[in-house]
Design a protein around this motif. Structure first.
Motif, PDB file in Angstrom:
ATOM      1  N   VAL A   1     -26.905  22.707 -23.646  1.00 20.45           N
ATOM      2  CA  VAL A   1     -25.773  23.680 -23.779  1.00 20.45           C
ATOM      3  C   VAL A   1     -25.638  24.029 -25.197  1.00 20.45           C
ATOM      4  O   VAL A   1     -25.581  25.095 -25.898  1.00 20.45           O
ATOM      5  N   ILE A   2     -25.570  22.757 -26.052  1.00 21.45           N
ATOM      6  CA  ILE A   2     -25.034  22.754 -27.386  1.00 21.45           C
ATOM      7  C   ILE A   2     -26.735  23.377 -28.226  1.00 21.45           C
ATOM      8  O   ILE A   2     -26.425  24.156 -28.935  1.00 21.45           O
TER       9      ILE A   2
ATOM     10  N   ASN B   1     -32.059  25.211 -24.331  1.00 21.95           N
ATOM     11  CA  ASN B   1     -32.753  24.753 -23.070  1.00 21.95           C
ATOM     12  C   ASN B   1     -33.998  23.969 -23.303  1.00 21.95           C
ATOM     13  O   ASN B   1     -34.621  23.994 -24.288  1.00 21.95           O
TER      14      ASN B   1
ATOM     15  N   GLY C   1     -28.702  25.915 -32.833  1.00 24.08           N
ATOM     16  CA  GLY C   1     -28.418  26.162 -31.319  1.00 24.08           C
ATOM     17  C   GLY C   1     -26.974  26.310 -31.063  1.00 24.08           C
ATOM     18  O   GLY C   1     -26.581  26.639 -30.040  1.00 24.08           O
TER      19      GLY C   1
ATOM     20  N   ALA D   1     -25.695  29.278 -28.578  1.00 21.03           N
ATOM     21  CA  ALA D   1     -24.994  28.663 -27.365  1.00 21.03           C
ATOM     22  C   ALA D   1     -23.941  29.708 -27.088  1.00 21.03           C
ATOM     23  O   ALA D   1     -23.499  30.297 -25.947  1.00 21.03           O
ATOM     24  N   ASN D   2     -23.222  30.334 -28.241  1.00 25.88           N
ATOM     25  CA  ASN D   2     -21.946  31.041 -28.047  1.00 25.88           C
ATOM     26  C   ASN D   2     -22.446  32.656 -27.553  1.00 25.88           C
ATOM     27  O   ASN D   2     -22.005  33.076 -26.517  1.00 25.88           O
TER      28      ASN D   2
ATOM     29  N   SER E   1     -25.319  33.097 -25.961  1.00 29.57           N
ATOM     30  CA  SER E   1     -26.097  33.320 -24.417  1.00 29.57           C
ATOM     31  C   SER E   1     -24.730  33.230 -23.495  1.00 29.57           C
ATOM     32  O   SER E   1     -24.839  33.971 -22.542  1.00 29.57           O
ATOM     33  N   ARG E   2     -23.706  32.566 -23.910  1.00 28.84           N
ATOM     34  CA  ARG E   2     -22.557  32.386 -22.886  1.00 28.84           C
ATOM     35  C   ARG E   2     -21.963  33.896 -22.755  1.00 28.84           C
ATOM     36  O   ARG E   2     -21.545  34.288 -21.646  1.00 28.84           O
TER      37      ARG E   2
ATOM     38  N   ASN F   1     -29.872  29.818 -24.002  1.00 28.99           N
ATOM     39  CA  ASN F   1     -29.889  29.565 -25.501  1.00 28.99           C
ATOM     40  C   ASN F   1     -31.127  28.949 -25.799  1.00 28.99           C
ATOM     41  O   ASN F   1     -31.489  27.768 -25.289  1.00 28.99           O
TER      42      ASN F   1
END
Length: 101
Positions: A6-7, A10, A71, A75-76, A78-79, A90
């Protein structure tokens, strides 16, 4: 998917899966970062502009792999894209995405 995925992005297998199905590559880094080094054919929308330009991504009508420097921003992003109905993952940092291309 674990917390590190997640951070920091993938797995390589998931990146390859998305790229093989024709995913767009989205760079959410700053203008300066993008112009100094980017992946060819990447779409550039800085993270701070994504909220206002999400329709550009929707119009692509394809899955999206998002990358940044490490990343965290991707991550932000992609969410945010997933929350707006876009199939996005991500990809992590630019080096990780570049390594699977």
């Amino acid at each position: 998917m674990g917390i590190l995925d997640v951070i920091f992005g993938n797995s390589t297998n998931q990146l390859l899966e998305y790229l093989n199905k024709g995913a767009a590559i989205l760079d959410v880094r700053t203008d300066a970062e993008y112009y100094s080094n980017h992946i060819d054919n990447a779409i550039h929308i800085p993270l701070q502009e994504l909220e206002y330009r999400v329709d550009e991504v929707k119009k692509l009508k394809k899955p999206v792999v998002v990358y940044c420097a490490s990343g965290m921003r991707s991550a932000n992003a992609s969410r945010f894209l997933v929350a707006n109905g876009i199939d996005a993952i991500n990809g992590g940092g630019i080096a990780k995405v570049r390594s699977v291309l």
